[in-house]
Design a protein around this motif. Structure first.
Motif, PDB file in Angstrom:
ATOM      1  N   MET A 244      74.323  19.124  78.040  1.00  7.19           N
ATOM      2  CA  MET A 244      73.745  17.972  77.383  1.00  7.19           C
ATOM      3  C   MET A 244      74.017  16.734  78.242  1.00  7.19           C
ATOM      4  SD  MET A 244      74.047  16.774  73.413  1.00  7.19           S
ATOM      5  CE  MET A 244      73.041  18.103  72.822  1.00  7.19           C
ATOM      6  N   LYS A 245      73.024  15.898  78.404  1.00  7.63           N
ATOM      7  CA  LYS A 245      73.147  14.690  79.219  1.00  7.63           C
ATOM      8  C   LYS A 245      73.706  13.542  78.392  1.00  7.63           C
ATOM      9  CE  LYS A 245      69.106  16.195  81.697  1.00  7.63           C
ATOM     10  NZ  LYS A 245      67.655  16.135  81.730  1.00  7.63           N
ATOM     11  N   ASP A 246      74.568  12.744  79.009  1.00  5.21           N
ATOM     12  CA  ASP A 246      75.121  11.559  78.353  1.00  5.21           C
ATOM     13  C   ASP A 246      74.239  10.358  78.634  1.00  5.21           C
ATOM     14  OD1 ASP A 246      77.459  12.525  77.077  1.00  5.21           O
ATOM     15  OD2 ASP A 246      78.461  12.653  79.019  1.00  5.21           O
ATOM     16  N   ARG A 247      73.937   9.597  77.584  1.00  8.86           N
ATOM     17  CA  ARG A 247      73.143   8.383  77.709  1.00  8.86           C
ATOM     18  C   ARG A 247      73.864   7.253  76.987  1.00  8.86           C
ATOM     19  NH1 ARG A 247      69.045   5.014  75.559  1.00  8.86           N
ATOM     20  NH2 ARG A 247      67.280   4.728  76.976  1.00  8.86           N
ATOM     21  N   ALA A 248      73.966   6.113  77.647  1.00  7.54           N
ATOM     22  CA  ALA A 248      74.496   4.905  77.018  1.00  7.54           C
ATOM     23  C   ALA A 248      73.307   4.149  76.440  1.00  7.54           C
ATOM     24  CB  ALA A 248      75.223   4.053  78.045  1.00  7.54           C
ATOM     25  N   THR A 249      73.340   3.888  75.147  1.00 10.90           N
ATOM     26  CA  THR A 249      72.257   3.218  74.439  1.00 10.90           C
ATOM     27  C   THR A 249      72.805   1.940  73.835  1.00 10.90           C
ATOM     28  OG1 THR A 249      71.196   5.334  73.957  1.00 10.90           O
ATOM     29  CG2 THR A 249      70.573   3.482  72.566  1.00 10.90           C
ATOM     30  N   VAL A 250      72.016   0.848  73.934  1.00  7.64           N
ATOM     31  CA  VAL A 250      72.498  -0.449  73.478  1.00  7.64           C
ATOM     32  C   VAL A 250      71.598  -1.015  72.387  1.00  7.64           C
ATOM     33  CG1 VAL A 250      73.114  -2.805  74.170  1.00  7.64           C
ATOM     34  CG2 VAL A 250      73.423  -0.914  75.786  1.00  7.64           C
ATOM     35  N   ILE A 251      72.218  -1.369  71.269  1.00  9.31           N
ATOM     36  CA  ILE A 251      71.532  -2.141  70.235  1.00  9.31           C
ATOM     37  C   ILE A 251      71.923  -3.585  70.491  1.00  9.31           C
ATOM     38  CG2 ILE A 251      71.360  -2.655  67.783  1.00  9.31           C
ATOM     39  CD1 ILE A 251      71.837   0.283  67.223  1.00  9.31           C
ATOM     40  N   CYS A 252      70.965  -4.351  70.963  1.00  8.55           N
ATOM     41  CA  CYS A 252      71.201  -5.755  71.314  1.00  8.55           C
ATOM     42  C   CYS A 252      70.498  -6.618  70.261  1.00  8.55           C
ATOM     43  CB  CYS A 252      70.647  -6.035  72.711  1.00  8.55           C
ATOM     44  SG  CYS A 252      71.104  -7.651  73.354  1.00  8.55           S
ATOM     45  N   VAL A 253      71.263  -7.515  69.638  1.00  6.96           N
ATOM     46  CA  VAL A 253      70.750  -8.336  68.550  1.00  6.96           C
ATOM     47  C   VAL A 253      70.802  -9.811  68.934  1.00  6.96           C
ATOM     48  CG1 VAL A 253      71.102  -9.001  66.127  1.00  6.96           C
ATOM     49  CG2 VAL A 253      71.460  -6.633  66.837  1.00  6.96           C
TER      50      VAL A 253
ATOM     51  N   GLY B 109      68.885   1.378  77.651  1.00  3.86           N
ATOM     52  CA  GLY B 109      69.934   2.320  77.980  1.00  3.86           C
ATOM     53  C   GLY B 109      69.474   3.326  79.008  1.00  3.86           C
ATOM     54  N   GLY B 110      70.377   4.213  79.351  1.00  2.00           N
ATOM     55  CA  GLY B 110      70.045   5.219  80.338  1.00  2.00           C
ATOM     56  C   GLY B 110      71.224   6.141  80.580  1.00  2.00           C
ATOM     57  N   ARG B 111      71.037   7.024  81.516  1.00  2.00           N
ATOM     58  CA  ARG B 111      72.077   8.007  81.832  1.00  2.00           C
ATOM     59  C   ARG B 111      73.306   7.352  82.438  1.00  2.00           C
ATOM     60  NH1 ARG B 111      67.985  12.316  84.138  1.00  2.00           N
ATOM     61  NH2 ARG B 111      67.209  13.061  82.146  1.00  2.00           N
ATOM     62  N   VAL B 112      74.430   7.915  82.082  1.00  2.00           N
ATOM     63  CA  VAL B 112      75.707   7.462  82.620  1.00  2.00           C
ATOM     64  C   VAL B 112      75.927   8.175  83.946  1.00  2.00           C
ATOM     65  CG1 VAL B 112      78.187   7.361  82.192  1.00  2.00           C
ATOM     66  CG2 VAL B 112      76.589   7.083  80.293  1.00  2.00           C
ATOM     67  N   LYS B 113      76.296   7.405  84.962  1.00  2.00           N
ATOM     68  CA  LYS B 113      76.530   7.986  86.284  1.00  2.00           C
ATOM     69  C   LYS B 113      77.851   8.728  86.315  1.00  2.00           C
ATOM     70  CE  LYS B 113      73.928   4.439  88.736  1.00  2.00           C
ATOM     71  NZ  LYS B 113      73.987   3.344  89.714  1.00  2.00           N
ATOM     72  N   ARG B 114      77.948   9.683  87.249  1.00  2.00           N
ATOM     73  CA  ARG B 114      79.188  10.444  87.413  1.00  2.00           C
ATOM     74  C   ARG B 114      80.335   9.474  87.718  1.00  2.00           C
ATOM     75  NH1 ARG B 114      80.282  15.857  89.371  1.00  2.00           N
ATOM     76  NH2 ARG B 114      78.122  16.074  89.997  1.00  2.00           N
ATOM     77  N   GLY B 115      81.430   9.609  86.974  1.00  3.27           N
ATOM     78  CA  GLY B 115      82.603   8.779  87.182  1.00  3.27           C
ATOM     79  C   GLY B 115      82.522   7.402  86.520  1.00  3.27           C
TER      80      GLY B 115
ATOM     81  N   ASN C 212      68.379  17.140  73.920  1.00  3.55           N
ATOM     82  CA  ASN C 212      69.086  17.425  75.172  1.00  3.55           C
ATOM     83  C   ASN C 212      69.986  16.287  75.606  1.00  3.55           C
ATOM     84  OD1 ASN C 212      67.739  19.911  75.545  1.00  3.55           O
ATOM     85  ND2 ASN C 212      65.954  18.816  76.327  1.00  3.55           N
ATOM     86  N   THR C 213      70.070  15.248  74.776  1.00  2.00           N
ATOM     87  CA  THR C 213      70.788  14.041  75.174  1.00  2.00           C
ATOM     88  C   THR C 213      71.783  13.616  74.103  1.00  2.00           C
ATOM     89  OG1 THR C 213      68.835  13.316  76.389  1.00  2.00           O
ATOM     90  CG2 THR C 213      70.492  11.653  75.929  1.00  2.00           C
ATOM     91  N   GLN C 214      72.964  13.253  74.556  1.00  2.00           N
ATOM     92  CA  GLN C 214      73.974  12.702  73.672  1.00  2.00           C
ATOM     93  C   GLN C 214      73.991  11.187  73.901  1.00  2.00           C
ATOM     94  OE1 GLN C 214      78.161  13.755  74.463  1.00  2.00           O
ATOM     95  NE2 GLN C 214      78.143  14.526  72.369  1.00  2.00           N
ATOM     96  N   HIS C 215      73.564  10.432  72.882  1.00  2.90           N
ATOM     97  CA  HIS C 215      73.504   8.976  72.966  1.00  2.90           C
ATOM     98  C   HIS C 215      74.844   8.394  72.519  1.00  2.90           C
ATOM     99  CE1 HIS C 215      69.031   8.675  73.267  1.00  2.90           C
ATOM    100  NE2 HIS C 215      69.123   9.874  72.713  1.00  2.90           N
ATOM    101  N   HIS C 216      75.442   7.581  73.362  1.00  3.51           N
ATOM    102  CA  HIS C 216      76.646   6.836  73.020  1.00  3.51           C
ATOM    103  C   HIS C 216      76.164   5.419  72.753  1.00  3.51           C
ATOM    104  CE1 HIS C 216      79.207  10.172  74.219  1.00  3.51           C
ATOM    105  NE2 HIS C 216      78.332  10.346  75.194  1.00  3.51           N
ATOM    106  N   VAL C 217      76.194   5.012  71.484  1.00  2.00           N
ATOM    107  CA  VAL C 217      75.543   3.776  71.059  1.00  2.00           C
ATOM    108  C   VAL C 217      76.531   2.627  71.004  1.00  2.00           C
ATOM    109  CG1 VAL C 217      74.118   2.709  69.267  1.00  2.00           C
ATOM    110  CG2 VAL C 217      73.897   5.163  69.745  1.00  2.00           C
ATOM    111  N   PHE C 218      76.147   1.541  71.666  1.00  2.00           N
ATOM    112  CA  PHE C 218      76.946   0.322  71.734  1.00  2.00           C
ATOM    113  C   PHE C 218      76.184  -0.830  71.104  1.00  2.00           C
ATOM    114  CE2 PHE C 218      78.587   2.971  75.054  1.00  2.00           C
ATOM    115  CZ  PHE C 218      79.938   2.692  75.111  1.00  2.00           C
ATOM    116  N   PHE C 219      76.930  -1.799  70.594  1.00  2.00           N
ATOM    117  CA  PHE C 219      76.352  -3.026  70.039  1.00  2.00           C
ATOM    118  C   PHE C 219      76.647  -4.177  70.986  1.00  2.00           C
ATOM    119  CE2 PHE C 219      77.069  -6.988  67.755  1.00  2.00           C
ATOM    120  CZ  PHE C 219      75.826  -7.168  67.169  1.00  2.00           C
TER     121      PHE C 219
END
Length: 142
Positions: free
Chosen positions: A1-10, A29-35, A67-74
């Motif tokens: 599963m691919k990691d994705r950083a997703t941002v809720i910007c208000v 948002g988008g994919r998190v780079k290795r490391g 196929n993607t795991q979204h890590h959601v940030f505010f």
């Protein structure tokens, strides 16, 4: 599963969505780079796609797509912050939460926005309006 950083910007009670050329609206948002740490990926993707620089990010929750795991940030944007499409993004626009349900968006975008309102629903009533219920909700000061 691919990691994705997703941002809720208000900003000003509106949520920022982005879109590629001839594509549906989605959260920045988008994919998190290795490391790369998840919060670093979220900050980088927000800036790459919108030119906005998040001074603070708060991790909210994880959302599992097909196929993607979204890590959601505010991220809370400054009142006069201007999002400018950059990199692969063709459009950036701030939407009232009630409008998002009527847009052509990705499935994860709709689900993440709904979960966001569930998350902030436990907070003190305030500014943002939940598109599903029409009730007020707010984001705590982060």
């Amino acid at each position: 599963m691919k990691d994705r950083a997703t941002v809720i910007c208000v900003r000003d009670d509106r949520i920022l969505l982005v879109a590629r050329e001839r594509s549906r609206w989605s959260l920045p948002g988008g994919r998190v780079k290795r490391g790369e740490a998840l919060h670093e990926g979220a900050r980088r993707e927000l800036e790459e796609e919108t030119t906005l620089v998040a001074s603070q990010l708060m991790y909210l929750f994880q959302f599992n797509g097909f196929n993607t795991q979204h890590h959601v940030f505010f991220a809370d944007a400054e009142p006069h912050a201007v999002a400018i499409p950059s990199n692969e993004i063709a459009r950036c626009k701030w939407f009232a939460p009630v409008k998002i349900a009527t847009l052509s968006t990705s499935v994860p975008t709709r689900a993440i926005v709904a979960l966001f309102f569930e998350h902030i629903g436990a907070q003190v009533p305030g500014q943002l309006q939940d598109p599903a219920t029409g009730s007020d909700a707010t984001v705590a000061n982060y």
